[in-house]
Design a protein around this motif. Structure first.
Motif, PDB file in Angstrom:
ATOM      1  N   LEU A   1       0.104   5.774   5.339  1.00  0.00           N
ATOM      2  CA  LEU A   1      -0.544   6.386   4.164  1.00  0.00           C
ATOM      3  C   LEU A   1      -1.049   7.848   4.727  1.00  0.00           C
ATOM      4  CD1 LEU A   1      -1.888   3.668   1.773  1.00  0.00           C
ATOM      5  CD2 LEU A   1       0.238   4.744   1.653  1.00  0.00           C
TER       6      LEU A   1
ATOM      7  N   THR B   1      -0.255  -5.609  -1.643  1.00  0.00           N
ATOM      8  CA  THR B   1      -0.894  -5.224  -0.635  1.00  0.00           C
ATOM      9  C   THR B   1      -0.269  -4.225   0.233  1.00  0.00           C
ATOM     10  OG1 THR B   1      -0.043  -7.054   0.943  1.00  0.00           O
ATOM     11  CG2 THR B   1      -2.321  -7.363  -0.362  1.00  0.00           C
ATOM     12  N   ILE B   2      -1.049  -3.288   0.983  1.00  0.00           N
ATOM     13  CA  ILE B   2      -0.437  -2.221   1.788  1.00  0.00           C
ATOM     14  C   ILE B   2       0.014  -2.966   3.056  1.00  0.00           C
ATOM     15  CG2 ILE B   2      -0.853   0.164   2.704  1.00  0.00           C
ATOM     16  CD1 ILE B   2      -0.801  -0.008  -0.296  1.00  0.00           C
ATOM     17  N   SER B   3       1.039  -2.825   3.349  1.00  0.00           N
ATOM     18  CA  SER B   3       1.765  -3.449   4.507  1.00  0.00           C
ATOM     19  C   SER B   3       1.594  -2.284   5.745  1.00  0.00           C
ATOM     20  CB  SER B   3       3.255  -3.756   4.479  1.00  0.00           C
ATOM     21  OG  SER B   3       3.954  -2.539   4.022  1.00  0.00           O
ATOM     22  N   ASP B   4       1.607  -1.146   5.477  1.00  0.00           N
ATOM     23  CA  ASP B   4       1.481  -0.082   6.732  1.00  0.00           C
ATOM     24  C   ASP B   4       0.479   0.910   6.298  1.00  0.00           C
ATOM     25  OD1 ASP B   4       2.116   1.673   8.691  1.00  0.00           O
ATOM     26  OD2 ASP B   4       3.631   2.633   7.796  1.00  0.00           O
ATOM     27  N   PRO B   5      -0.749   0.507   6.714  1.00  0.00           N
ATOM     28  CA  PRO B   5      -1.931   1.586   6.272  1.00  0.00           C
ATOM     29  C   PRO B   5      -1.909   2.715   7.007  1.00  0.00           C
ATOM     30  CG  PRO B   5      -2.817  -0.724   6.625  1.00  0.00           C
ATOM     31  CD  PRO B   5      -1.363  -0.653   7.097  1.00  0.00           C
TER      32      PRO B   5
ATOM     33  N   SER C   1       7.647  -0.794  -1.177  1.00  0.00           N
ATOM     34  CA  SER C   1       6.611  -1.906  -1.498  1.00  0.00           C
ATOM     35  C   SER C   1       5.013  -1.388  -1.858  1.00  0.00           C
ATOM     36  CB  SER C   1       6.628  -3.174  -0.954  1.00  0.00           C
ATOM     37  OG  SER C   1       5.551  -3.722  -1.067  1.00  0.00           O
ATOM     38  N   ASP C   2       4.744  -0.241  -0.737  1.00  0.00           N
ATOM     39  CA  ASP C   2       3.519   0.459  -0.911  1.00  0.00           C
ATOM     40  C   ASP C   2       3.251   1.216  -1.701  1.00  0.00           C
ATOM     41  OD1 ASP C   2       2.761  -1.207   1.584  1.00  0.00           O
ATOM     42  OD2 ASP C   2       3.214   0.278   3.054  1.00  0.00           O
TER      43      ASP C   2
END
Length: 587
Positions: free
Chosen positions: A72, A65-69, A12-13
């Motif tokens: 990245l 949206t970004i679920s795991d910043p 998803s990200d």
């Protein structure tokens, strides 16, 4: 439904990032705005302080949206690594050696003076001296990832920025070790660790240089023989990642290994192909880095502390711009170059965040203080493209050059890059025959002289990515490169030829070898200075000893055509095999 597979958070990200790239790059390019701002705004929107706050209330927002910043961060670091690798490809050991005085002179002075002054100011405001040193050095750093893509490495501003940024990248490791050694609970291990890292890192660097010079030409020659772009890409990634890991293992920054890998490949004949292949990956990885910067901006915290944050941003940026500009001016730079470089280098760096984290982990600063300066850093990174435009405007005003931007008017004309002696002579001959033209140069003194002599000339830097786009090259009669910068000329020829395959490109060459390189890059005509001077001398001698002018001119033309044909043939013979994608021209 049974058997239905839900997308993982990582997938998803990835979709969010790719979607952001697909929107940001074309939209911002259409309006001639750097995508840097677009990626940061996307990060702000999809991060934990943006729409991410509403995911629990509106679960469907989890798909955009970004679920795991934190996930990245490795990709963002990889973007910085690829950037330093590409910088190495544009350099060479010879050019780096020529920059040594700027790197260890200007670069060292800039970092030490700004860092010391900021540390003193913060100490006077109540910060304990060890924390003040950490904050001062952190804020003295400037952004390699944003500044160099804006400034390039060939313009006067780009060369000055490159020298300072290279020193900062080298100094980041000693800075982090020093902060660890100053920690309240630190013993002598911090300094011993620094010594160990330095001697081990020195051995690794020497090993990379020796092995690279022997192995890389053979590796890429084999990849070129296969005519497989996949193998060429795999070999390139192997080299840059392997060199980065080698320096990281001994405690040096991985960007040092990436820079060395780029320098080694720049010495081979395959650097153009590699630069072209790696460009999309570098751009996307840098986009991820900029998204992470946007995700770190908390608008609520900024609003609650708007006054102090705004004051800190203004004071830090103004002081850095002033000190950097004065240093450059004292070292002989033109006023416009000093002003533009100072303003561009004013913002903090992505490595500022790393140093702030190290200072906080060493208990030199409080977590609240670290968060405050992280927000200041994120804002500084966001407005760097704006600072670049402001710096160019100030430089033109300081140099007395009007801010003229050529607008396409639908009429064909000749574009002359370089307003020096050769460029003005070409413009004069075009005027004699009633042909429209425009000359451009990044030297304000040459532009001012050309204008005084009645030529249509504008202040612009052909090394910048957006300059040639504004000149409507697709409708130009010809592009004439008259500047005495062989590497830049070759890169411009290759870049323009790739975008405009039918454009007439005439380039000035230093000698027959340079002319052959220009022909290989795609020049329609390359005119060696040594060849033309020899022919003119021959013409003068023959005419003065009594040979009729008609046969003299005919023989001169015949010899010129013969020599030009031979140069073109030499360039064709030395041309390396192309990959089947056709995307191997140097950019």
């Amino acid at each position: 439904m049974a058997g239905e597979i839900a997308p993982t958070p990582a997938l998803s990200d990835a979709l969010v990032i790719l979607g952001a790239a697909g929107i940001v790059i074309p939209v911002f390019t259409r309006f001639r705005i750097t995508p840097v701002i677009g990626f940061i705004l996307i990060g702000l929107a999809v991060g934990p302080f943006g729409l991410g706050k509403l995911v629990y209330e509106y679960p469907w927002l989890g798909h955009v949206t970004i679920s795991d910043p934190e996930g990245l961060e490795p990709f963002a670091e990889f973007g910085i690594i690829l950037l330093l690798f590409s910088i190495g490809l544009e350099l060479s050991f010879n050019r780096l050696w020529q920059l040594r005085k700027l790197v260890f002179g200007l670069g060292a002075l800039e970092l030490l003076i700004i860092g010391s002054c900021l540390a003193i100011a913060l100490s006077m405001m109540g910060q304990y001296w060890t924390g003040a040193i950490g904050l001062g050095l952190a804020l003295a750093l400037s952004s390699t990832a944003i500044v160099l893509p804006i400034a390039g490495t060939h313009s006067p501003v780009g060369r000055a920025a490159l020298a300072m940024l290279l020193f900062e990248d080298i100094a980041i490791v000693p800075i982090i070790f020093m902060l660890g050694a100053m920690a309240p609970n630190a013993q002598a291990e911090g300094w011993e660790g620094l010594v160990d890292t330095l001697w081990q890192g020195g051995l690794v660097v020497v090993a990379l240089l020796v092995i690279g010079r022997i192995a890389l030409p053979r590796l890429f020659a084999q990849a070129a023989r296969t005519k497989s772009p996949e193998l060429f890409l795999a070999a390139s990634l192997l080299v840059v990642i392997g060199a980065s890991l080698a320096t990281a293992v001994v405690g040096l920054s991985p960007i040092v290994g990436a820079l060395i890998a780029g320098l080694l490949i720049a010495e081979t004949e395959y650097h153009g192909e590699i630069e072209t292949i790696m460009e999309p990956f570098k751009g996307l990885a840098l986009g991820v880095f900029l998204i992470t910067v946007g995700m770190s901006i908390d608008l609520t915290t900024i609003w609650d502390n708007l006054g102090p944050i705004a004051l800190a941003v203004v004071l830090v940026l103004s002081f850095k711009a002033l000190v950097t500009g004065v240093l450059l001016r004292l070292m002989g730079a033109r006023r416009g170059t000093a002003a533009e470089t100072g303003v561009l280098m004013a913002s903090p760096s992505e490595t500022t965040l790393i140093v702030l984290t190290a200072a906080s982990s060493a208990l030199l600063i409080q977590p609240g203080t670290a968060q405050f300066w992280q927000i200041v850093t994120a804002i500084g990174l966001t407005i760097t493209p704006i600072l670049a435009k402001l710096g160019r405007a100030i430089a033109r005003r300081v140099d007395g050059v009007p801010d003229v931007s050529p607008e396409p008017d639908g009429e064909a004309r000749v574009i002359i890059v370089g307003a020096g002696r050769v460029g003005r002579l070409v413009a004069e001959m075009l005027k004699v025959h009633g042909k429209r033209y425009i000359a451009l140069d990044s030297d304000s003194d040459l532009i001012a002289r050309a204008k005084r002599e009645g030529y249509y000339a504008i202040f612009a830097d052909a090394a910048r990515r957006d300059t040639l786009q504004r000149l409507d090259l697709g409708n130009a009669l010809a592009l004439v490169l008259t500047m005495d910068e062989p590497v830049l000329a070759q890169r411009l020829v290759a870049k323009v030829r790739k975008q405009y395959p039918d454009l007439l490109i005439v380039a000035r060459a230093r000698d027959s070898i340079h002319a052959a390189e220009l022909y290989r890059a795609g020049a329609s005509h390359a005119v060696p200075e040594t060849l033309e001077s020899s022919l003119q001398l021959s013409e003068a001698v023959l005419a003065d000893i009594g040979v009729a002018m008609g046969p003299v001119i005919a023989s001169i033309h015949e010899k010129r055509d013969e020599l030009r044909e031979q140069i073109q043939k030499d360039g064709a013979l030395e041309r390396k095999p192309k990959l089947r994608t056709g995307s191997v021209e140097a950019t």
